[in-house]
Design a protein around this motif. Sequence first.
Motif, short mmCIF file in Angstrom:
data_model
loop_
_atom_site.label_atom_id
_atom_site.label_comp_id
_atom_site.label_asym_id
_atom_site.label_seq_id
_atom_site.Cartn_x
_atom_site.Cartn_y
_atom_site.Cartn_z
N HIS A 54 0.84 -1.19 0.00
CA HIS A 54 0.00 0.00 0.00
C HIS A 54 0.88 1.25 0.00
O HIS A 54 1.93 1.27 0.63
CB HIS A 54 -0.90 0.02 1.24
N GLY A 55 0.40 2.28 -0.70
CA GLY A 55 1.07 3.57 -0.60
C GLY A 55 2.03 3.87 -1.73
O GLY A 55 1.84 3.45 -2.87
N ASP A 56 3.10 4.58 -1.40
CA ASP A 56 3.97 5.25 -2.35
C ASP A 56 5.20 4.40 -2.66
O ASP A 56 6.03 4.12 -1.79
CB ASP A 56 4.39 6.60 -1.74
N ARG A 57 5.35 4.02 -3.92
CA ARG A 57 6.49 3.20 -4.33
C ARG A 57 7.81 3.94 -4.21
O ARG A 57 8.88 3.33 -4.24
CB ARG A 57 6.29 2.72 -5.77
N ASP A 58 7.76 5.27 -4.07
CA ASP A 58 8.99 6.05 -3.97
C ASP A 58 9.81 5.66 -2.75
O ASP A 58 11.03 5.84 -2.73
CB ASP A 58 8.65 7.54 -3.93
N VAL A 59 9.14 5.12 -1.72
CA VAL A 59 9.87 4.74 -0.50
C VAL A 59 10.90 3.66 -0.82
O VAL A 59 12.08 3.78 -0.44
CB VAL A 59 8.88 4.26 0.58
N LEU A 60 10.49 2.61 -1.50
CA LEU A 60 11.44 1.55 -1.85
C LEU A 60 12.48 2.04 -2.85
O LEU A 60 13.63 1.60 -2.80
CB LEU A 60 10.70 0.33 -2.40
N ARG A 61 12.08 2.95 -3.72
CA ARG A 61 13.06 3.48 -4.68
C ARG A 61 14.21 4.17 -3.95
O ARG A 61 15.39 3.96 -4.28
CB ARG A 61 12.40 4.46 -5.64
N VAL A 62 13.89 4.98 -2.96
CA VAL A 62 14.93 5.67 -2.20
C VAL A 62 15.83 4.66 -1.48
O VAL A 62 17.06 4.79 -1.46
CB VAL A 62 14.29 6.65 -1.19
N LEU A 63 15.23 3.62 -0.90
CA LEU A 63 16.03 2.61 -0.20
C LEU A 63 16.97 1.88 -1.16
O LEU A 63 18.14 1.64 -0.84
CB LEU A 63 15.10 1.61 0.48
N LEU A 64 16.47 1.54 -2.33
CA LEU A 64 17.31 0.85 -3.32
C LEU A 64 18.42 1.75 -3.83
O LEU A 64 19.56 1.30 -4.03
CB LEU A 64 16.45 0.34 -4.47
N ASP A 65 18.11 3.03 -4.05
CA ASP A 65 19.15 3.97 -4.47
C ASP A 65 20.25 4.07 -3.42
O ASP A 65 21.45 4.11 -3.75
CB ASP A 65 18.54 5.36 -4.71
N ARG A 66 19.85 4.10 -2.16
CA ARG A 66 20.84 4.19 -1.08
C ARG A 66 21.68 2.93 -1.00
O ARG A 66 22.89 2.98 -0.77
CB ARG A 66 20.12 4.43 0.25
N ARG A 67 21.03 1.78 -1.17
CA ARG A 67 21.79 0.52 -1.15
C ARG A 67 22.82 0.51 -2.26
O ARG A 67 23.99 0.15 -2.04
CB ARG A 67 20.84 -0.67 -1.29
N ASP A 68 22.38 0.89 -3.46
CA ASP A 68 23.29 0.85 -4.60
C ASP A 68 24.42 1.86 -4.46
O ASP A 68 25.53 1.64 -4.95
CB ASP A 68 22.52 1.11 -5.90
N ALA A 69 24.16 2.98 -3.76
CA ALA A 69 25.18 4.00 -3.55
C ALA A 69 26.10 3.65 -2.37
O ALA A 69 27.17 4.25 -2.22
CB ALA A 69 24.53 5.36 -3.31
N GLY A 70 25.67 2.71 -1.54
CA GLY A 70 26.48 2.29 -0.40
C GLY A 70 26.54 3.30 0.74
O GLY A 70 27.49 3.28 1.53
N THR A 71 25.52 4.16 0.86
CA THR A 71 25.54 5.15 1.93
C THR A 71 25.05 4.55 3.24
O THR A 71 24.41 3.50 3.27
CB THR A 71 24.66 6.36 1.57
N THR A 72 25.39 5.24 4.33
CA THR A 72 25.02 4.78 5.66
C THR A 72 24.47 5.95 6.47
O THR A 72 24.67 7.12 6.09
CB THR A 72 26.25 4.19 6.39
N PRO A 73 23.76 5.68 7.58
CA PRO A 73 23.23 6.77 8.40
C PRO A 73 24.32 7.75 8.83
O PRO A 73 25.41 7.35 9.25
CB PRO A 73 22.63 6.04 9.61
N GLY A 74 24.03 9.04 8.70
CA GLY A 74 24.99 10.07 9.05
C GLY A 74 25.95 10.41 7.93
O GLY A 74 26.76 11.33 8.06
#
Length: 334
Positions: A18-38
């Motif tokens: 349910h809801g906005d597919r953009d949430v998973l897109r952002v998570l996948l982009d972050r995974r592929d970029a290898g970023t971490t909190p902070g």
Amino acid sequence: MRPYAGRVETASSLPFVHGDRDVLRVLLDRRDAGTTPGDRHDGHRVALVIGGGGMRGSYVAGMLRAIQRAGLTPAFDEVYGSSSGAVSAAAFLTGSAAECAACFSEDLSTDEFINMRRLGTRRPVVRLDHLLDEVLRVRKPLDWAALGHTPAPLRVVATDTADLLPYELTGMASIPEWRQALQASASIPLLAGPPVSYGGRRWVDGSVGEPLAMARALRGGATHVLVMMPRGNEAIHPDADAGLSLWARGLDRIVPGLGTVAQGSRRYGADLLIVTDAAHPDRGPGHLMAIGPARSADVGALCIEAGPIARAVQIGDESVSAAIRAAELDLDAA
């Protein structure tokens, strides 16, 4: 193009997403970029919200196993959990989502943990001490020392017995304090023990005041929120605005929170509205996505049948895996 075996549906065709597919897109982009909190520069703050529900948490444990296996754990900036969802969140953030998923059928599907014959005795029906002290310390040890030091913080929600409102527990600086906080978030009088004292107040199950903390996450500054729901569409009340029944409100007056917890199908329906209604007053401009079980394994909050519980874990895993694959296909097609 990423390789996949078998047929994969798009996210919009998955009825349990349910809801906005953009949430998973952002998570996948972050995974592929290898970023971490902070250490990010995308301008987003992404929260993971984990529901509880007793042994229905087996669905959610499978979901978290899939998220961790997909390499998405570092993509979150904070994690909210209440009730059994807080325990699963602790395991997820400390790298033991798979062990937590396994414990539902291997260690908790027993009358040592849940036994209705204890109702009316001095012993709780649900022995939280068995979970926290035996399972998570001996059988499948949780990295307790890591709590409070994970890259994304764990935010534990519990309900104050004084007003039956939800609050985030703070100040946990030692292993005993974290244990106390997790117990406070899951305690239900008559079922899982008396209210738990912490910080000068008395607490019961976080699901009483807030089954899913997505509105809390948005108020805290999250721009994107992914919600793990322990109930599928078939287990959510069709009238989300129905409110609590008269008997549930009466039970709450006798045993604070028990009636509210018993009306979980209504409460989750109301929370799901925040995800699906873009004009909801608690939503604001945030992006929300919720994933529930794709189908039912007939697991209730007090179920101890190992077979159905193992199936619930697998259903949760498959549900999130399908949503991730669909989101990856969307990115490949863009």
